[in-house]
Write a protein that holds these residues in place. Structure first.
Motif, PDB file in Angstrom:
ATOM      1  N   GLY A   1     -22.637  74.199  36.243  1.00 38.77           N
ATOM      2  CA  GLY A   1     -21.709  73.100  35.981  1.00 38.77           C
ATOM      3  C   GLY A   1     -20.691  72.910  37.104  1.00 38.77           C
ATOM      4  O   GLY A   1     -20.091  71.843  37.227  1.00 38.77           O
ATOM      5  N   MET A  27     -29.341  67.701  34.755  1.00 41.08           N
ATOM      6  CA  MET A  27     -30.159  67.862  33.555  1.00 41.08           C
ATOM      7  C   MET A  27     -31.404  68.691  33.838  1.00 41.08           C
ATOM      8  O   MET A  27     -31.917  68.704  34.956  1.00 41.08           O
ATOM      9  CB  MET A  27     -30.626  66.488  33.065  1.00 41.08           C
ATOM     10  CG  MET A  27     -29.511  65.492  32.890  1.00 41.08           C
ATOM     11  SD  MET A  27     -28.431  66.007  31.577  1.00 41.08           S
ATOM     12  CE  MET A  27     -28.607  64.599  30.521  1.00 41.08           C
ATOM     13  N   THR A  50     -24.144  64.577  35.011  1.00 40.29           N
ATOM     14  CA  THR A  50     -24.541  65.951  34.686  1.00 40.29           C
ATOM     15  C   THR A  50     -25.905  66.279  35.281  1.00 40.29           C
ATOM     16  O   THR A  50     -26.769  65.423  35.400  1.00 40.29           O
ATOM     17  CB  THR A  50     -24.615  66.104  33.147  1.00 40.29           C
ATOM     18  OG1 THR A  50     -23.383  65.655  32.601  1.00 40.29           O
ATOM     19  CG2 THR A  50     -24.860  67.544  32.728  1.00 40.29           C
ATOM     20  N   PRO A  98     -28.752  68.905  29.322  1.00 40.89           N
ATOM     21  CA  PRO A  98     -28.077  69.629  30.408  1.00 40.89           C
ATOM     22  C   PRO A  98     -28.817  70.919  30.780  1.00 40.89           C
ATOM     23  O   PRO A  98     -29.298  71.639  29.908  1.00 40.89           O
ATOM     24  CB  PRO A  98     -26.701  69.925  29.811  1.00 40.89           C
ATOM     25  CG  PRO A  98     -26.462  68.772  28.896  1.00 40.89           C
ATOM     26  CD  PRO A  98     -27.811  68.439  28.296  1.00 40.89           C
ATOM     27  N   ASP A 117     -26.441  60.908  35.901  1.00 42.67           N
ATOM     28  CA  ASP A 117     -27.008  62.222  35.602  1.00 42.67           C
ATOM     29  C   ASP A 117     -28.255  62.350  36.460  1.00 42.67           C
ATOM     30  O   ASP A 117     -28.854  61.350  36.841  1.00 42.67           O
ATOM     31  CB  ASP A 117     -27.433  62.293  34.126  1.00 42.67           C
ATOM     32  CG  ASP A 117     -26.235  62.234  33.184  1.00 42.67           C
ATOM     33  OD1 ASP A 117     -25.099  62.443  33.642  1.00 42.67           O
ATOM     34  OD2 ASP A 117     -26.455  61.965  31.981  1.00 42.67           O
TER      35      ASP A 117
END
Ligand code: ARG
Length: 574
Positions: A131, A371, A369, A377, A439
């Motif tokens: 992250g 993925m 994000t 995620p 993403d």
């Protein structure tokens, strides 16, 4: 200056003389097809619409006013009013001989502007996980790029080192034998163990809670323990930064705790300014500008009813420090899109309170994000968060195996170094080449492929070019020898001449994928040129040979410069 800028300026002047108005935009871009010239100006259409005249007539008038004798061999009005520009080949040759300058870093501080870049900023209670990757990698590109361009860049690593979790962690550090070693070896396991103690052992939990209070009131014993833990945690982050080739070091650490002393003053100031009001004992700033759809204003809480301060309070103090102490006139924050509302509120409070003047640019560069292939995620197989240390190890491992399969005759020590550059480059490029705000789906196989828009492909393209020189036993090309003839040479040349433009665009908008796409196009254009234009064959005359070698050399240097700005290393062979 780039061709686009030169043309833009000349055409804008001609448009003005032709009566298209002061601020007519020439809208210059590369032509899509060779028959429309090298560049096209499409701005006449919009200008004619505003003036209510016929676009073709205006275009003819602009062309009559346009002096491009030194640049263009032909100017045409086409279609409804496009202006097509066919560049002079000797102009391209001349520009190419200057293009190497764009690959040199500008003198430090030559722009006389200070930019503060907030990126990475992991919370120190736990180990860095995937992250944190996007902020760390993308932020570092902007830091490198702006420095390259001569801005004064101040990196600020706003690490999360304050909060209730630290009571539990320092209690663990103190109470459990061998805890310090465990924290040094595996911070994540240490955290999990402390958490287990906290959940299972009421006496330990009481101690942890007591330590939070004592820590926050500045008690020395707790502060010392806390500092020990923080040092261990930062050493973990530093190791990750070193492995990734990220330019953050201790000198950029400016953690949340650094602002503790400033927080009471910040709250008082906002209360005195009438911005923060009492709301059931808490201090809150209500922001009508950011009301929800029912008209309820956003509530930015800066002090809890018990007197405690928050993430938001610290961020206001950091904003004040960056603008008024560090003297930044541009602030760039690379933080997850989920904090977008927080950032809007923060910026608004900064403006309304006068902490930040109108001349300062406040920018939140959000990102999506990372993925997994399952569209959720990215997680471990067991569903846990992926530690960056493990993630990096896996990439290095895969790159090593990949190289072994290629069976090269490079010795094993050098191979290891090459594998490292490929493994790290692939991680970074996979992220940077995607539009920041989306993403993206992470996939080991495609990011480590030697084909397509990947780091290994670009690194490979670079080694191919360098090997031309090596095989022929030649020195690097003579940068004044350019004599463009073939279409593939021209295509490559015009791309090379856009490098500056691309850097400017990325510096302004902070979308690194624009640079990635450019480098990919450049490598592809190089491959087409290399297929179509022989270099060392005996029937190639000397002028062509020298020009083509110079093109090779400039292409390699441009690739390397671009990759370095992306934080990706190159190698001479692979
Ligand atoms: N530590 C925060 C987090 O992990 C990010 C901090 C970003 N920077 C800031 N100035 N708020 O969510």
């Amino acid at each position: 200056m780039s061709i686009k800028l030169i043309l833009g300026k000349r055409i804008a002047d001609a448009m003005q003389r032709a009566g298209a108005g002061q601020d007519a935009n020439p809208a210059v871009a590369r032509s899509k097809q060779a028959k429309f010239g090298d560049y096209q100006a499409n701005g006449v259409l919009g200008a004619a619409k505003k003036l209510g005249c016929k676009p073709r007539e205006l275009a003819e008038r602009v062309v009559a006013e346009l002096d491009l004798d030194d640049i263009a061999e032909k100017i045409e009005v086409a279609g409804p009013g496009f202006i097509n520009i066919f560049l002079r080949t000797d102009f391209i040759d001349r520009e190419l001989s200057l293009a190497g300058n764009a690959l040199q870093p500008a003198e430090a501080d030559s722009r006389q502007q200070t930019v503060v870049i907030d990126y990475s900023a992991p919370n120190l209670a736990k180990e860095m996980h995937v992250g944190h990757l996007r902020s760390t990698i993308i932020g570092d590109v902007l830091a490198r790029l702006l420095e390259f361009q001569g801005y004064t860049v101040i990196r600020q690593n706003h690490m999360g080192d304050w909060g209730t979790q630290f009571g539990m962690l320092i209690a663990e550090l103190e109470t459990v034998p061998g805890a310090e070693n465990m924290a040094l070896n595996d911070l994540e396991a240490f955290y999990q163990q402390a958490k287990r103690h906290f959940d299972d052992d009421p006496a330990f939990a009481d101690k942890a809670r007591d330590y939070v209070v004592r820590l926050q009131s500045g008690e020395q014993h707790c502060l010392t323990l806390w500092q020990r833990f923080i040092d261990i945690s930062i050493s973990h982050s530093n190791h990750i930064y070193q492995q990734l080739g990220v330019t953050l070091t201790n000198e950029h650490v400016m953690p949340e705790s650094a602002y503790n002393d400033a927080l009471p003053g910040i709250v008082n100031r906002l209360v005195d300014a009438g911005l923060a009001v009492d709301d059931a004992g808490a201090k809150v700033i209500f922001l009508e500008e950011l009301a929800d759809k029912n008209g309820k204003p956003a509530a930015f809480i800066i002090q809890k009813s018990g007197g405690g301060y928050l993430y938001a309070t610290t961020d206001i103090a950091a904003l004040d420090h960056r603008v008024n102490t560090l003297g930044a006139s541009r602030l760039m924050y690379f933080i997850d899109a989920r904090q977008s509302l927080h950032m809007k509120e923060l910026f608004l409070v900064g403006r309304k309170s006068g902490i930040v003047g109108d001349d300062v640019s406040l920018e939140h560069h959000a990102f999506g994000t990372m993925m997994g292939k399952d569209g959720k995620p990215f997680k471990t197989r067991a569903g846990g968060t992926v530690k960056l240390a493990d993630f990096i190890a896996e990439s290095l491992d895969r790159a090593t195996r990949l190289l072994q399969e290629r069976n090269s005759d490079i010795d094993s020590k050098e191979q290891q170094d090459i594998a490292r550059k490929i493994g790290i480059g692939a991680i970074k490029y996979a992220d940077l080449s995607k539009t920041r705000t989306n993403d993206y789906v992470f996939d080991w196989d495609s990011m480590l492929s030697f084909e397509g828009n990947t780091a290994p492909y670009l690194q490979y393209a670079y080694t191919r070019i360098r090997s031309i020189f090596r095989k022929a036993g030649l020195q690097r090309g003579e940068r004044t020898a350019f004599a463009i003839r073939e279409a593939e040479e021209r295509e490559l040349a015009l791309l090379l001449l856009q490098f500056n433009n691309v850097l400017d665009q990325v510096a302004q908008e902070a979308y690194p994928h624009v640079l990635c796409t450019f480098l990919y196009e450049l490598a592809s254009a190089f491959m087409s040129f290399y297929e179509a234009c022989p270099i060392l064959r005996s029937d190639v005359d000397e002028a062509d040979k020298n020009s083509r070698l110079a093109l090779c050399d400039l292409s390699a240097d441009t690739l390397r410069c671009g990759l370095n700005i992306l934080g990706i290393e190159t190698m001479e062979q692979m």
